[in-house]
Design a protein around this motif. Sequence first.
Motif, PDB file in Angstrom:
ATOM      1  N   HIS A  12       3.131   3.417  -8.070  1.00 13.83           N
ATOM      2  CA  HIS A  12       3.899   2.766  -8.603  1.00 13.83           C
ATOM      3  C   HIS A  12       3.373   1.385  -9.006  1.00 13.83           C
ATOM      4  O   HIS A  12       3.929   0.417  -9.585  1.00 13.83           O
ATOM      5  CB  HIS A  12       5.350   2.298  -7.680  1.00 13.83           C
ATOM      6  N   ARG A  13       2.175   1.033  -8.380  1.00 12.58           N
ATOM      7  CA  ARG A  13       1.718  -0.036  -8.488  1.00 12.58           C
ATOM      8  C   ARG A  13       0.414   0.069  -9.744  1.00 12.58           C
ATOM      9  O   ARG A  13      -0.339   0.956  -9.323  1.00 12.58           O
ATOM     10  CB  ARG A  13       0.816  -0.643  -7.388  1.00 12.58           C
TER      11      ARG A  13
ATOM     12  N   LEU B 106       8.437   3.147 -14.765  1.00 10.71           N
ATOM     13  CA  LEU B 106       7.293   3.688 -14.317  1.00 10.71           C
ATOM     14  C   LEU B 106       6.818   2.956 -13.060  1.00 10.71           C
ATOM     15  O   LEU B 106       5.827   3.634 -12.181  1.00 10.71           O
ATOM     16  CB  LEU B 106       6.127   3.702 -15.426  1.00 10.71           C
ATOM     17  N   GLY B 107       6.483   1.684 -12.793  1.00  5.78           N
ATOM     18  CA  GLY B 107       6.095   0.893 -11.807  1.00  5.78           C
ATOM     19  C   GLY B 107       5.828  -0.789 -12.325  1.00  5.78           C
ATOM     20  O   GLY B 107       6.493  -1.293 -13.119  1.00  5.78           O
ATOM     21  N   TYR B 108       5.176  -1.392 -11.576  1.00  7.53           N
ATOM     22  CA  TYR B 108       4.827  -2.824 -11.588  1.00  7.53           C
ATOM     23  C   TYR B 108       3.735  -3.005 -11.363  1.00  7.53           C
ATOM     24  O   TYR B 108       2.664  -2.509 -10.752  1.00  7.53           O
ATOM     25  CB  TYR B 108       5.940  -3.264 -10.449  1.00  7.53           C
ATOM     26  N   CYS B 109       3.382  -4.650 -11.666  1.00  4.88           N
ATOM     27  CA  CYS B 109       1.985  -5.192 -10.993  1.00  4.88           C
ATOM     28  C   CYS B 109       2.263  -6.636 -10.825  1.00  4.88           C
ATOM     29  O   CYS B 109       3.494  -6.990 -11.366  1.00  4.88           O
ATOM     30  CB  CYS B 109       1.026  -5.180 -12.462  1.00  4.88           C
ATOM     31  N   ARG B 110       1.674  -7.239  -9.823  1.00  6.19           N
ATOM     32  CA  ARG B 110       2.023  -8.341  -9.257  1.00  6.19           C
ATOM     33  C   ARG B 110       0.771  -9.320  -9.308  1.00  6.19           C
ATOM     34  O   ARG B 110      -0.201  -8.898  -8.954  1.00  6.19           O
ATOM     35  CB  ARG B 110       2.530  -8.479  -7.827  1.00  6.19           C
ATOM     36  N   ARG B 111       0.844 -10.368  -9.924  1.00  6.10           N
ATOM     37  CA  ARG B 111      -0.168 -11.192 -10.187  1.00  6.10           C
ATOM     38  C   ARG B 111       0.233 -12.743 -10.473  1.00  6.10           C
ATOM     39  O   ARG B 111       0.961 -13.224 -11.151  1.00  6.10           O
ATOM     40  CB  ARG B 111      -0.731 -10.906 -11.734  1.00  6.10           C
ATOM     41  N   LYS B 112      -0.318 -13.499  -9.578  1.00  2.00           N
ATOM     42  CA  LYS B 112       0.051 -14.826  -9.080  1.00  2.00           C
ATOM     43  C   LYS B 112       1.765 -14.943  -9.147  1.00  2.00           C
ATOM     44  O   LYS B 112       2.089 -14.537  -8.204  1.00  2.00           O
ATOM     45  CB  LYS B 112      -0.560 -15.598 -10.265  1.00  2.00           C
TER      46      LYS B 112
ATOM     47  N   LEU C 104       0.795  -1.277  -0.018  1.00  2.00           N
ATOM     48  CA  LEU C 104      -0.019   0.064   0.004  1.00  2.00           C
ATOM     49  C   LEU C 104       0.795   1.172  -0.123  1.00  2.00           C
ATOM     50  O   LEU C 104       0.413   2.216  -0.738  1.00  2.00           O
ATOM     51  CB  LEU C 104      -0.940   0.029   1.410  1.00  2.00           C
ATOM     52  N   GLU C 105       2.161   1.253   0.671  1.00  2.00           N
ATOM     53  CA  GLU C 105       3.001   2.552   0.554  1.00  2.00           C
ATOM     54  C   GLU C 105       3.337   2.700  -0.640  1.00  2.00           C
ATOM     55  O   GLU C 105       4.040   4.004  -0.881  1.00  2.00           O
ATOM     56  CB  GLU C 105       3.855   2.177   1.705  1.00  2.00           C
TER      57      GLU C 105
END
Length: 479
Positions: free
Chosen positions: A139-140, A214-220, A134-135
């Motif tokens: 970026h997410r 720019l950022g990231y995403c986390r999935r499985k 959350l912090e």
Amino acid sequence: MQVWVEYHGLEKKMDVTLAPFKVPKPSTPLLSLSRDLSSIVNREMYVGFSSSTGSVLTSHYVLGWSFKVNGQAEELTLSRLPKLPRLGPKKKPKVLTTGLPLILVSLALTGVSGAVYWVRRKRKFAEVVEDWELEYGPHRFKFKDLYIATKGFKDKELLGAGGFGRVYRGVLSSNKLEVAVKRVSHESRQGMREFVAEIVSIGRLRHRNLVQLLGYCRRKGELLLVYDYMPNGSLDKYLHDQPKVTLNWRQRFGVIKGVASGLLYLHGEWEQVVVHRDVKASNVLLDGELNGRLGDFGLARLYDHGTDPQTTHVVGTLGYLAPEHTRTGKANPSTDVFAFGAFLLEVACGRRPIEAQSTTENAVLVDWVYSCWSKGNIMEAKDPNLGSDYVAEEVELVLKLGLLCSHSEPEVRPTMRQVLQFLEGDVSFPEMSSLSLTSSGLIFGRGQGFDDYVMSYSSSVWKGFSNCSVADSLVSEGR
């Protein structure tokens, strides 16, 4: 929605925090303002609300509020809040009996198909979000947004693929920004928190010769890294496999100096030391004006200035790996310099550091450049596609600097600051005749703790050069 408006008198700071209904208060405020309100706030004042609308008709309701001076306002009991009022007159249905069975059957079928669609859609866009993320706020990225941006990761949006993932072009619907989305797998959840923390830290890097993360995403078990889009793609497609467009020497030399400047920023000019760990032509991207930008920070590691890097897994690309990294697992700026040396020779010669399909003695590029130098004609190693339009002094400098950066002893390699000084002409490159040269030192093969790493590669790739020596010694005593 829930809104918290707080003013901290000692800090003279106002925070506004926003959250959906029944969601706990986030740790990070949506807006913050540093302002001294002592001249505005009176001993007796009214506290109230105001609202405004845009061009669309809307209604605003305050269902509950809590206020306190000098302390924390009492939490609202959300279950006791009144319901939102029903808007508009309640219409009576005209048809109560005619066609009612048909309507009910239709609604039932629609409900079942809708539920199936909803479950499938939820699974399709499911991603992992934990409290500690959350912090990281902006970026997410949401997987759904990246899926839409890349048109479902269609093959026609594919920019390239490698050992660490596939890269897709995308356009974010929120701001129409072109991005490159890289999908990589992560072997386990162990270390994921540290990995994401470093990715977010790298997102704060700002340099004209670095591709912005720019950022990231986390999935499985998957990570998606989002970068600025570079319209001219990676440098390697202009060097290898009979390129349709060949860069001239002026363009190549500009790219070399740009990457050197970016590495200097990573190693010594940012708040932490950043070791890229995968410097190579395919990770150098060209913007609209063919300026070189070092990208793909998926393997990068950070540590504080003045401290020693931690041991990690050996990662990188064969031909760019410093020998001490394969033995100790420690990556530092000097291992990046070694990879940069291979990159210099790759750009100047138009050849990969190791030609996997070659069975000749020239399969290892640095060996071949060294042999050309030892015969007194290092310019023989230059890319024949350069033609006659090049500056011979610059080409020769890059070839010799590539050999120096490829030295097997880390302490002999120059720093990126010295490399840039050589390239800019601020410091004269030493005469090669003053350097003691040998061809024994860096051996691709057995006897240097390299066996396990070598065996991890397919025998077809390794066959033909497992015992080739790589010219590594530009030893200058007392230097």
